[in-house]
Design a protein around this motif. Structure first.
Motif, PDB file in Angstrom:
ATOM      1  N   ASP A 110       0.825  -1.209   0.000  1.00 15.90           N
ATOM      2  CA  ASP A 110       0.000   0.000   0.000  1.00 15.90           C
ATOM      3  C   ASP A 110       0.857   1.257   0.000  1.00 15.90           C
ATOM      4  O   ASP A 110       0.528   2.261  -0.639  1.00 15.90           O
ATOM      5  N   ALA A 111       1.993   1.210   0.717  1.00 16.87           N
ATOM      6  CA  ALA A 111       2.887   2.373   0.788  1.00 16.87           C
ATOM      7  C   ALA A 111       3.490   2.675  -0.582  1.00 16.87           C
ATOM      8  O   ALA A 111       3.617   3.840  -0.978  1.00 16.87           O
ATOM      9  N   ILE A 112       3.843   1.625  -1.317  1.00 19.06           N
ATOM     10  CA  ILE A 112       4.405   1.828  -2.656  1.00 19.06           C
ATOM     11  C   ILE A 112       3.358   2.445  -3.578  1.00 19.06           C
ATOM     12  O   ILE A 112       3.646   3.354  -4.364  1.00 19.06           O
ATOM     13  N   LYS A 113       2.120   1.953  -3.457  1.00 17.67           N
ATOM     14  CA  LYS A 113       1.055   2.509  -4.277  1.00 17.67           C
ATOM     15  C   LYS A 113       0.842   3.984  -3.957  1.00 17.67           C
ATOM     16  O   LYS A 113       0.696   4.824  -4.854  1.00 17.67           O
ATOM     17  N   GLN A 114       0.846   4.309  -2.662  1.00 14.86           N
ATOM     18  CA  GLN A 114       0.658   5.707  -2.275  1.00 14.86           C
ATOM     19  C   GLN A 114       1.859   6.551  -2.704  1.00 14.86           C
ATOM     20  O   GLN A 114       1.701   7.714  -3.084  1.00 14.86           O
ATOM     21  N   ARG A 115       3.068   5.948  -2.671  1.00  9.21           N
ATOM     22  CA  ARG A 115       4.255   6.670  -3.150  1.00  9.21           C
ATOM     23  C   ARG A 115       4.098   7.012  -4.624  1.00  9.21           C
ATOM     24  O   ARG A 115       4.365   8.144  -5.047  1.00  9.21           O
ATOM     25  N   GLN A 116       3.652   6.034  -5.430  1.00 12.98           N
ATOM     26  CA  GLN A 116       3.455   6.289  -6.854  1.00 12.98           C
ATOM     27  C   GLN A 116       2.469   7.433  -7.072  1.00 12.98           C
ATOM     28  O   GLN A 116       2.700   8.330  -7.889  1.00 12.98           O
ATOM     29  N   GLU A 117       1.365   7.368  -6.335  1.00  9.81           N
ATOM     30  CA  GLU A 117       0.334   8.383  -6.493  1.00  9.81           C
ATOM     31  C   GLU A 117       0.843   9.765  -6.118  1.00  9.81           C
ATOM     32  O   GLU A 117       0.581  10.753  -6.815  1.00  9.81           O
ATOM     33  N   THR A 118       1.584   9.812  -4.999  1.00  7.33           N
ATOM     34  CA  THR A 118       2.110  11.092  -4.536  1.00  7.33           C
ATOM     35  C   THR A 118       3.085  11.683  -5.542  1.00  7.33           C
ATOM     36  O   THR A 118       3.037  12.876  -5.853  1.00  7.33           O
ATOM     37  N   THR A 121       5.897  17.321   2.037  1.00  4.91           N
ATOM     38  CA  THR A 121       5.786  16.218   1.073  1.00  4.91           C
ATOM     39  C   THR A 121       6.218  16.669  -0.315  1.00  4.91           C
ATOM     40  O   THR A 121       6.951  15.960  -1.017  1.00  4.91           O
ATOM     41  N   VAL A 122       5.782  17.846  -0.717  1.00  7.53           N
ATOM     42  CA  VAL A 122       6.193  18.397  -2.010  1.00  7.53           C
ATOM     43  C   VAL A 122       7.707  18.583  -2.038  1.00  7.53           C
ATOM     44  O   VAL A 122       8.370  18.303  -3.037  1.00  7.53           O
ATOM     45  N   SER A 123       8.257  19.035  -0.919  1.00 11.59           N
ATOM     46  CA  SER A 123       9.714  19.237  -0.830  1.00 11.59           C
ATOM     47  C   SER A 123      10.458  17.924  -1.012  1.00 11.59           C
ATOM     48  O   SER A 123      11.481  17.869  -1.690  1.00 11.59           O
ATOM     49  N   ARG A 124       9.951  16.847  -0.409  1.00  7.26           N
ATOM     50  CA  ARG A 124      10.603  15.537  -0.544  1.00  7.26           C
ATOM     51  C   ARG A 124      10.606  15.059  -1.996  1.00  7.26           C
ATOM     52  O   ARG A 124      11.550  14.420  -2.438  1.00  7.26           O
ATOM     53  N   VAL A 125       9.553  15.349  -2.705  1.00  9.21           N
ATOM     54  CA  VAL A 125       9.492  14.958  -4.114  1.00  9.21           C
ATOM     55  C   VAL A 125      10.447  15.814  -4.942  1.00  9.21           C
ATOM     56  O   VAL A 125      11.187  15.310  -5.793  1.00  9.21           O
TER      57      VAL A 125
END
Length: 485
Positions: free
Chosen positions: A339-347, A389-393
């Protein structure tokens, strides 16, 4: 006197799962792949690849992200019975339609090189030296840094030879051996400073009028040369501007860091793997996430069956309870990681999609002056996520565009107001500043106050000190150092 009291306090704390998710979001593609491999090793309940032989319809990323806000990881709500579903194509199975053979792992052949210092030692073997002189020469080679310089005083070398090698010598002998080291390739290696490095390289060149003048300038007028006092050099040598220009051209061809030119050095070369790709298709911007960020993962059926068998077993001893607890932990971890990987992709996708939409004019043209002022909050407000979160991306991800591969954070900039009252990006101002400097007459480069005046004429009223700051950020030297004859 002791007194007890009861206080209610409301506080917000990130759960360990949320912290791990933030770390996953921050990872670039290569680091994410390494993290995925580690998780597969640590958790036997997590498996990679397709769960069964049947094929699964691949959904487009854009369709997957339509329900982004409704699909959040709630680790407290995980129920172990979810793992016992008979669904052959579970919802958490991840796949990307933009994965291609180009994204597959490629194992490069292992190539062995001699190190920089080993190559120098190999060259020493071509010289006939006594055992003591060879030991001194090898010690000098060992004192050469990665840039090709010996940054130590000769007296310090003499002392170290005595203390560490048991070789008692003097400065004159070490200086003599150093001239042998100076014969090694690449030319200029073993120099003690930049002046000596350039002079050694010039002495290895075929003598010409320009080379001879260049050697004299470096040996006797190095200070005037570095400060670009060309008028003094013209007066000193009584030569024409063309003759001086030819000599300076010869100097500028030299390598100030001879060690870095060695192709077999042991330095690791980093290659950028873009996390996103932007293409222009039929006049529209097409964004895709690197397929390596979307691995196929599923929960092990063996572990599901083990848990089912334990639940149906009539035994109820401590060993049984420990086994059930262990299996549950592994299954919980596998479900959370998927689930975390899926949310990572989405983010990653929704953040980059918002950036592309915000800077559409730039991505369509590649013109940096079209970059709009954009700060983290602008994107965070659009996608409804936190600024952090935006900064991390943005801070650790790269995007491949038709105009090259760029670090995403470089698209962010502060705003300034021009003389028309419009907000413009500081990146736009820097680009215009660079264009002005590129077009200036090199024999009379503009000082910072003149640059500020020219920018003001173009509608950007900024102070001289701001010009100096932007110039330094662009890694452009002051006017005196930009001067050419």
């Amino acid at each position: 006197m002791l007194k007890q009291s009861l206080q209610l306090k409301l506080s917000q704390k990130l759960s360990p799962q949320q912290i791990q998710l933030m770390k996953l979001i921050q990872l670039p593609t290569l680091a994410f792949e390494q993290r995925l491999k580690e998780e597969l090793i640590e958790n036997p309940a997590l498996e990679s690849g397709k769960e069964n032989e049947s094929t699964h319809e691949e959904d487009n990323y854009a369709d997957e992200y339509d329900d982004f806000d409704n699909d959040r990881i709630e680790t407290e709500d995980i129920n172990i019975d979810e793992y016992l579903s008979d669904d052959e194509t579970p919802e958490y199975k991840l796949q990307a339609n933009n994965y291609s053979k180009d994204d597959e792992d490629y194992e490069a052949p292992i190539i062995a090189f001699d190190s920089f210092h080993q190559d120098l030692l190999n060259q020493l073997n071509t010289f006939i030296l006594t055992d003591e002189n060879r030991a001194i020469a090898e010690f000098l080679v060992g004192s050469i840094d990665d840039m090709g310089y010996i940054r130590r005083e000769i007296q310090d070398v003499v002392d170290d030879l005595a203390f560490t090698q048991g070789i008692y010598t003097d400065e004159a002998t070490v200086e003599k051996i150093l001239t042998i080291v100076h014969e090694l390739e690449p030319s200029g290696v073993g120099a003690r400073n930049l002046q000596e490095c350039l002079l050694l390289q010039l002495r290895h060149k075929t003598p010409t009028d320009a080379i001879e003048l260049a050697k004299d300038i470096i040996e006797n007028q190095f200070d005037s040369f570095t400060k670009k006092h060309y008028d003094k050099l013209l007066q000193k040598y009584g030569v024409t501007k063309d003759q001086l220009r030819n000599a300076i051209d010869e100097i500028e061809k030299l390598n100030p860091k001879p060690g870095s030119a060695y192709v077999g050095n042991s330095r690791i070369v980093e290659h950028i793997t873009p996390d996103f790709t932007i293409k222009i298709v039929d006049g529209e911007l097409e964004l895709s996430l690197n397929g390596r960020n979307a691995p196929e993962l599923h929960v092990s059926k063996d572990y599901q069956e083990m848990l089912q068998s334990y639940k149906e077993s009539s035994k109820n001893n401590n060993a049984q309870k420990d086994a059930v607890q262990f299996i549950k932990q592994k299954l919980d971890g596998a479900k959370w990681f998927i689930d975390a990987i899926k949310q990572r992709q989405e983010t990653l996708y929704v953040t980059m999609r918002a950036i592309v939409d915000y800077q559409e004019e730039y991505f369509m043209t590649g013109d940096e002056t079209k970059l709009k002022p954009m700060i983290l909050k602008d994107i965070a407000d659009v996608i409804g996520l936190d600024i952090s979160t935006v900064s991390r991306v943005a801070n650790s991800k790269y995007v491949d565009t038709p105009y090259g591969t760029h670090l995403i954070k470089n698209f962010f900039s502060e705003a300034m107001v021009n003389d028309q009252g419009e907000e413009v990006s500081t990146i736009e101002i820097k680009k215009i500043l660079q264009n002005i400097i590129n077009d200036e007459e090199k024999s009379k480069p503009y000082p910072d106050d003149k640059l500020a005046e020219l920018l003001k004429e173009k509608g950007y009223p900024i102070a001289r000190r701001t010009v100096a700051k932007y110039r330094e950020q662009l890694d452009i030297p002051v006017a005196r150092m930009r001067k050419r004859i």
